[in-house]
Design an enzyme around this catalytic site. Structure first.
Site, PDB file in Angstrom:
ATOM      1  N   MET A  36      52.455  45.723   4.782  1.00 59.46           N
ATOM      2  CA  MET A  36      51.096  46.149   5.122  1.00 59.46           C
ATOM      3  C   MET A  36      50.068  45.272   4.407  1.00 59.46           C
ATOM      4  SD  MET A  36      51.208  50.213   5.736  1.00 59.46           S
ATOM      5  CE  MET A  36      51.071  50.731   4.034  1.00 59.46           C
ATOM      6  N   HIS A  43      56.477  41.822  -2.800  1.00 58.34           N
ATOM      7  CA  HIS A  43      56.592  41.352  -1.414  1.00 58.34           C
ATOM      8  C   HIS A  43      57.158  39.921  -1.389  1.00 58.34           C
ATOM      9  CE1 HIS A  43      53.014  44.208  -0.944  1.00 58.34           C
ATOM     10  NE2 HIS A  43      53.881  44.700  -0.076  1.00 58.34           N
ATOM     11  N   GLN A  67      51.337  55.932  10.215  1.00 53.35           N
ATOM     12  CA  GLN A  67      52.092  56.456   9.069  1.00 53.35           C
ATOM     13  C   GLN A  67      51.179  57.047   8.005  1.00 53.35           C
ATOM     14  OE1 GLN A  67      53.881  52.488   8.418  1.00 53.35           O
ATOM     15  NE2 GLN A  67      53.613  52.864   6.234  1.00 53.35           N
ATOM     16  N   ASP A 157      60.725  51.405  -2.037  1.00 50.26           N
ATOM     17  CA  ASP A 157      60.629  52.513  -1.081  1.00 50.26           C
ATOM     18  C   ASP A 157      62.054  52.837  -0.627  1.00 50.26           C
ATOM     19  OD1 ASP A 157      57.566  52.645  -0.747  1.00 50.26           O
ATOM     20  OD2 ASP A 157      58.039  50.540  -0.537  1.00 50.26           O
TER      21      ASP A 157
HETATM   22  P1  AMP Z   1      54.214  47.723   1.872  1.00 48.43           P
HETATM   23  O1  AMP Z   1      53.321  46.545   2.138  1.00 48.43           O
HETATM   24  O2  AMP Z   1      53.844  48.461   0.633  1.00 48.43           O
HETATM   25  O3  AMP Z   1      54.423  48.581   3.078  1.00 48.43           O
HETATM   26  O4  AMP Z   1      55.622  47.114   1.523  1.00 48.43           O
HETATM   27  C1  AMP Z   1      56.240  46.159   2.359  1.00 48.43           C
HETATM   28  C2  AMP Z   1      57.642  45.945   1.880  1.00 48.43           C
HETATM   29  O5  AMP Z   1      57.616  45.488   0.540  1.00 48.43           O
HETATM   30  C3  AMP Z   1      58.463  47.238   1.890  1.00 48.43           C
HETATM   31  O6  AMP Z   1      59.780  46.931   2.303  1.00 48.43           O
HETATM   32  C4  AMP Z   1      58.417  47.655   0.448  1.00 48.43           C
HETATM   33  O7  AMP Z   1      59.523  48.440   0.055  1.00 48.43           O
HETATM   34  C5  AMP Z   1      58.435  46.315  -0.253  1.00 48.43           C
HETATM   35  N1  AMP Z   1      57.896  46.435  -1.608  1.00 48.43           N
HETATM   36  C6  AMP Z   1      56.760  47.058  -1.993  1.00 48.43           C
HETATM   37  N2  AMP Z   1      56.629  47.023  -3.338  1.00 48.43           N
HETATM   38  C7  AMP Z   1      57.733  46.364  -3.813  1.00 48.43           C
HETATM   39  C8  AMP Z   1      58.195  46.020  -5.110  1.00 48.43           C
HETATM   40  N3  AMP Z   1      57.513  46.337  -6.222  1.00 48.43           N
HETATM   41  N4  AMP Z   1      59.363  45.338  -5.216  1.00 48.43           N
HETATM   42  C9  AMP Z   1      60.073  45.016  -4.103  1.00 48.43           C
HETATM   43  N5  AMP Z   1      59.689  45.323  -2.849  1.00 48.43           N
HETATM   44  C10 AMP Z   1      58.539  45.986  -2.704  1.00 48.43           C
END
Ligand code: AMP
Length: 287
Positions: A36, A43, A67, A157
């Protein structure tokens, strides 16, 4: 080192598919990392994993309205595509797919994907009942649009990763789902785009979350029963200034089911969601 070239950005399914088809014609494999945006080192670690697992890595940025519940932070969610694109290019990403809401949900859109029961049921499924329907629908769309060989999601997550694995298997998506380890700040707070909401004072107090998780894992390894550890961990968080605690639960790391009474085994995992001021933080640690 020379500066990376600007990252190509596409906004339509047709452009995304054309680029992926061109790579396939060259015999190249493709990884996808859905996000996102508001990217951080967590990321980027998933992009690095994509680089190891496939020839080309596609990142997507889409702040998915379905969501978020109406009272949640969809409007406030941090956005900054130019910065994100620079970080992705430096990390070796080959393409950014950043569709509009109209591209993802055109007029007349009427299908949702729901993972029911099992891994989708507890924890986030209870606290945010709208959440996994939105996630499963958007991720199934993204994977169908790109058709990568492998898609990478963060263990940060953890339940979401489990729900996506279930969905990909149930719908025969033919994509390998890979989990990447959680990237953490020096005090072990899990990196999150939402950490940007924390004031300096809240950020300092949020250190108590990883400390409480570490303590919980220690108690469980000593053989304390799950329920007692959950209660103690909640008390530690409240004492440290956390407000509402949505859950602290020890569950099986694969099925996410509750564990029986008595000492827990090595496959257990501690899951926490708690509020620091107006910011909801989640984390999970293996026992
Ligand atoms: P988000 O942008 O928060 O929806 O996350 C995008 C992807 O990055 C999802 O698969 C998350 O689980 C992963 N993600 C978010 N924070 C972390 C983190 N601290 N370490 C590893 N992966 C992450």
């Amino acid at each position: 080192m020379t500066a990376p070239l600007p990252l190509p950005v596409v906004r339509t399914v047709a452009e995304l598919r054309a680029q992926v088809a061109a790579w396939r014609a060259q015999g190249l494999t493709v990884a996808m990392v859905p996000t996102m945006g508001a990217l951080h080192a967590g990321h980027l670690s998933l992009i690095a994993l994509g680089e190891q697992l496939a020839d080309r890595t596609v990142a997507s940025i889409f702040v998915n309205p379905t969501q978020f519940a109406p009272h949640e932070d969809f409007d406030a969610y941090p956005r900054g595509e130019a910065r994100d694109a620079e970080l992705l290019a430096k990390a070796g990403c080959a393409l950014l797919y950043a569709p509009t809401a109209a591209e993802m949900y055109p007029d007349g859109f009427g299908t949702t994907v729901n993972v029911t029961g099992g891994v989708a049921d507890p924890l986030e499924g209870q606290s945010r009942p709208h959440f996994f329907g939105g996630v499963a629908t958007v991720v199934s769309k993204l994977l169908n649009q790109c058709r990568p060989d492998v898609a990478i999601f963060g263990e940060k997550d953890y339940q979401q990763l489990a729900v996506i694995r279930r969905m990909a298997a149930d719908l025969d998506l033919g994509v390998e789902i890979v989990g990447g380890p959680t990237s953490r700040e020096p005090d072990d707070l899990a990196m999150s785009s939402r950490n940007a909401y924390l004031s300096a004072d809240e950020r300092e107090r949020a250190s108590a979350l990883p400390a409480a998780m570490r303590a919980a894992v220690g108690f469980l390894r000593e053989g304390q029963p799950a329920e007692a550890v959950e209660t103690r961990t909640k008390a530690i968080l409240s004492e440290a200034g956390f407000g509402k605690i949505d859950y602290v639960e020890v569950r099986d790391g694969v099925t996410l089911e509750r564990l029986g009474p008595g000492p827990v085994g090595a496959g257990a995992r501690v899951f926490v969601a708690a509020w620091m001021g107006k910011t909801r933080l989640i984390d999970n640690w293996a026992v």
